[in-house]
Design a protein around this motif. Structure first.
Motif, PDB file in Angstrom:
ATOM      1  N   ALA A  84       8.930  -7.688   8.741  1.00  0.00           N
ATOM      2  CA  ALA A  84       8.954  -7.621   7.274  1.00  0.00           C
ATOM      3  C   ALA A  84       7.545  -7.776   6.703  1.00  0.00           C
ATOM      4  O   ALA A  84       7.156  -7.070   5.769  1.00  0.00           O
ATOM      5  N   LEU A  85       6.770  -8.702   7.272  1.00  0.00           N
ATOM      6  CA  LEU A  85       5.387  -8.881   6.820  1.00  0.00           C
ATOM      7  C   LEU A  85       4.558  -7.628   7.076  1.00  0.00           C
ATOM      8  O   LEU A  85       3.692  -7.257   6.273  1.00  0.00           O
ATOM      9  N   ASN A  86       4.818  -6.992   8.210  1.00  0.00           N
ATOM     10  CA  ASN A  86       4.101  -5.755   8.516  1.00  0.00           C
ATOM     11  C   ASN A  86       4.402  -4.684   7.465  1.00  0.00           C
ATOM     12  O   ASN A  86       3.509  -3.943   7.028  1.00  0.00           O
ATOM     13  N   GLU A  87       5.673  -4.603   7.039  1.00  0.00           N
ATOM     14  CA  GLU A  87       6.049  -3.631   6.009  1.00  0.00           C
ATOM     15  C   GLU A  87       5.381  -3.973   4.679  1.00  0.00           C
ATOM     16  O   GLU A  87       4.930  -3.088   3.951  1.00  0.00           O
ATOM     17  N   GLU A  88       5.328  -5.267   4.348  1.00  0.00           N
ATOM     18  CA  GLU A  88       4.673  -5.685   3.104  1.00  0.00           C
ATOM     19  C   GLU A  88       3.193  -5.320   3.119  1.00  0.00           C
ATOM     20  O   GLU A  88       2.633  -4.865   2.110  1.00  0.00           O
ATOM     21  N   LEU A  89       2.539  -5.555   4.261  1.00  0.00           N
ATOM     22  CA  LEU A  89       1.124  -5.225   4.377  1.00  0.00           C
ATOM     23  C   LEU A  89       0.909  -3.726   4.230  1.00  0.00           C
ATOM     24  O   LEU A  89      -0.011  -3.286   3.520  1.00  0.00           O
ATOM     25  N   ALA A  90       1.748  -2.935   4.879  1.00  0.00           N
ATOM     26  CA  ALA A  90       1.613  -1.484   4.783  1.00  0.00           C
ATOM     27  C   ALA A  90       1.789  -1.018   3.339  1.00  0.00           C
ATOM     28  O   ALA A  90       1.064  -0.136   2.860  1.00  0.00           O
ATOM     29  N   GLU A  91       2.738  -1.643   2.630  1.00  0.00           N
ATOM     30  CA  GLU A  91       2.961  -1.270   1.237  1.00  0.00           C
ATOM     31  C   GLU A  91       1.776  -1.668   0.369  1.00  0.00           C
ATOM     32  O   GLU A  91       1.353  -0.924  -0.516  1.00  0.00           O
ATOM     33  N   ALA A  92       1.208  -2.875   0.628  1.00  0.00           N
ATOM     34  CA  ALA A  92       0.073  -3.343  -0.162  1.00  0.00           C
ATOM     35  C   ALA A  92      -1.155  -2.467   0.023  1.00  0.00           C
ATOM     36  O   ALA A  92      -1.977  -2.329  -0.885  1.00  0.00           O
ATOM     37  N   LEU A  93      -1.280  -1.858   1.215  1.00  0.00           N
ATOM     38  CA  LEU A  93      -2.452  -1.032   1.507  1.00  0.00           C
ATOM     39  C   LEU A  93      -2.210   0.447   1.224  1.00  0.00           C
ATOM     40  O   LEU A  93      -3.110   1.259   1.428  1.00  0.00           O
ATOM     41  N   SER A  94      -1.013   0.772   0.763  1.00  0.00           N
ATOM     42  CA  SER A  94      -0.743   2.173   0.467  1.00  0.00           C
ATOM     43  C   SER A  94      -1.559   2.600  -0.740  1.00  0.00           C
ATOM     44  O   SER A  94      -2.008   1.792  -1.543  1.00  0.00           O
ATOM     45  N   SER A  95      -1.756   3.877  -0.891  1.00  0.00           N
ATOM     46  CA  SER A  95      -2.624   4.402  -1.950  1.00  0.00           C
ATOM     47  C   SER A  95      -2.154   4.011  -3.334  1.00  0.00           C
ATOM     48  O   SER A  95      -2.950   3.890  -4.262  1.00  0.00           O
ATOM     49  N   GLY A  96      -0.851   3.789  -3.492  1.00  0.00           N
ATOM     50  CA  GLY A  96      -0.351   3.493  -4.821  1.00  0.00           C
ATOM     51  C   GLY A  96      -0.465   2.044  -5.219  1.00  0.00           C
ATOM     52  O   GLY A  96      -0.305   1.711  -6.389  1.00  0.00           O
ATOM     53  N   SER A  97      -0.750   1.118  -4.273  1.00  0.00           N
ATOM     54  CA  SER A  97      -0.746  -0.292  -4.626  1.00  0.00           C
ATOM     55  C   SER A  97      -1.913  -1.074  -4.037  1.00  0.00           C
ATOM     56  O   SER A  97      -1.938  -2.283  -4.120  1.00  0.00           O
ATOM     57  N   ALA A  98      -2.879  -0.414  -3.409  1.00  0.00           N
ATOM     58  CA  ALA A  98      -4.014  -1.129  -2.839  1.00  0.00           C
ATOM     59  C   ALA A  98      -4.831  -1.780  -3.947  1.00  0.00           C
ATOM     60  O   ALA A  98      -5.078  -1.171  -4.983  1.00  0.00           O
ATOM     61  N   PRO A  99      -5.223  -3.042  -3.767  1.00  0.00           N
ATOM     62  CA  PRO A  99      -6.010  -3.700  -4.802  1.00  0.00           C
ATOM     63  C   PRO A  99      -7.374  -3.041  -4.978  1.00  0.00           C
ATOM     64  O   PRO A  99      -7.973  -2.540  -4.032  1.00  0.00           O
ATOM     65  N   ILE A 100      -7.858  -3.031  -6.206  1.00  0.00           N
ATOM     66  CA  ILE A 100      -9.147  -2.432  -6.539  1.00  0.00           C
ATOM     67  C   ILE A 100     -10.002  -3.493  -7.199  1.00  0.00           C
ATOM     68  O   ILE A 100      -9.539  -4.217  -8.084  1.00  0.00           O
TER      69      ILE A 100
END
Length: 294
Positions: A84-100
């Motif tokens: 589940a953490l791996n999925e959260e990390l992948a989502e956080a780093l996706s182009s639509g939600s990566a922090p800027i």
């Protein structure tokens, strides 16, 4: 295979953990292999490898179904959390939600008040953007921008000295202490920013043009320090009109000091700036444009 195998400190591969979770959920190697688009033998190999890494038998392989052992249940709990953490990390780093991170430089007299309220509004509209705001002298801010250390800057400059995405005139005032004026002193005491500060040479040139002797009585890189020094009678200064306080008196034409109209505010960002940088620049242009019109 015995209940206890030799344990080691190897990292647990998520692919092996996913195989364990899928077999446990399906109760069958055959069904798990279909769900994972693999073969039964490959899934069996992954489970054997995971049991070697864990040092324990994780599954009871019955005739009709497969069930986790007691230790297998413990490993399953961790495996589900890790996946589940791996999925959260992948989502956080996706182009639509990566922090800027947006690096914004602003003069000290713009670092609070309307600017912070605008930045709060921007943050609500762009929650994935982390703002890093630097305040200081315009010369230092411009140098940081030129080195690529800032994405967006608001600077004070000589009119037309560099092209910005927007520019506004910066009204200036000669100020003295309201309670203890210093302009009549000889030599005239000047309260100034450090050498190469934007207004320093204007002050010196203007006083010399009056035929008056002068001295630098107080120097500070802080706008608040300059304001306080003038208000307490340490000397006169040249500051933006917005920086005049109740402790000051404005020196008008009767003083002989000239009108300084060569300073402007400039907003700078690169043509290739991120959309978020351009969005903040648009908000700043609106705020500063409204202020200039009022």
């Amino acid at each position: 295979m015995g209940d206890i195998l030799k344990s080691n400190r190897s990292v647990f591969d998520l692919d092996l953990l996913r195989a364990l979770v899928t077999v446990a959920d399906c109760g069958s190697f055959t069904v798990a292999a279909t769900r994972l688009h693999s073969t039964q033998s490959t899934i069996s190999q992954k489970l054997r490898r995971l049991e070697e890494l864990a040092g324990h038998r994780l599954l009871d392989r019955g005739v009709r179904d497969v069930r986790p052992t007691d230790i297998g249940e413990t490993v399953l709990g961790y495996a589900r959390r890790m996946l589940a953490l791996n999925e959260e990390l992948a989502e956080a780093l996706s182009s639509g939600s990566a922090p800027i991170t947006l690096r914004f430089g602003v003069p000290e007299d713009f670092a609070a008040g309307r600017t912070t309220r605008l930045l709060a509004e921007f943050s609500r509209e762009h929650p994935r953007v982390k703002l890093e705001v630097s305040s200081g002298l315009s010369r230092a801010l411009g140098e940081s921008y030129d080195r690529g250390e800032l994405d967006l800057v608001l600077v004070k400059q000589r009119r037309g000295s560099r092209e910005g995405v927007a520019c506004w005139p910066e009204p200036m005032c000669w100020i003295d202490a309201a309670a203890s004026p210093a302009f009549g002193n000889d030599p005239v005491p000047l309260v100034a920013f450090p050498p190469r500060g934007l207004y320093r040479e204007d002050m010196i040139d203007a006083v010399e043009a009056l035929g008056r002797a002068w001295r630098i009585s107080f120097t500070s890189s802080s706008l608040g320090g300059i304001q306080a020094a003038v208000g307490d009678g340490l000397g006169i200064s040249l500051l933006p009109a917005r920086a005049v306080t109740a402790a000051h008196v404005v020196l008008g034409p009767e003083s002989g000091l000239p009108v300084i109209d060569s300073i402007e505010l400039a907003l700078l960002h690169r043509p290739s700036a991120d959309p978020e940088v351009k969005a903040l620049a648009t908000m700043l242009r609106r705020m500063l444009g409204d202020a200039a019109a009022s």
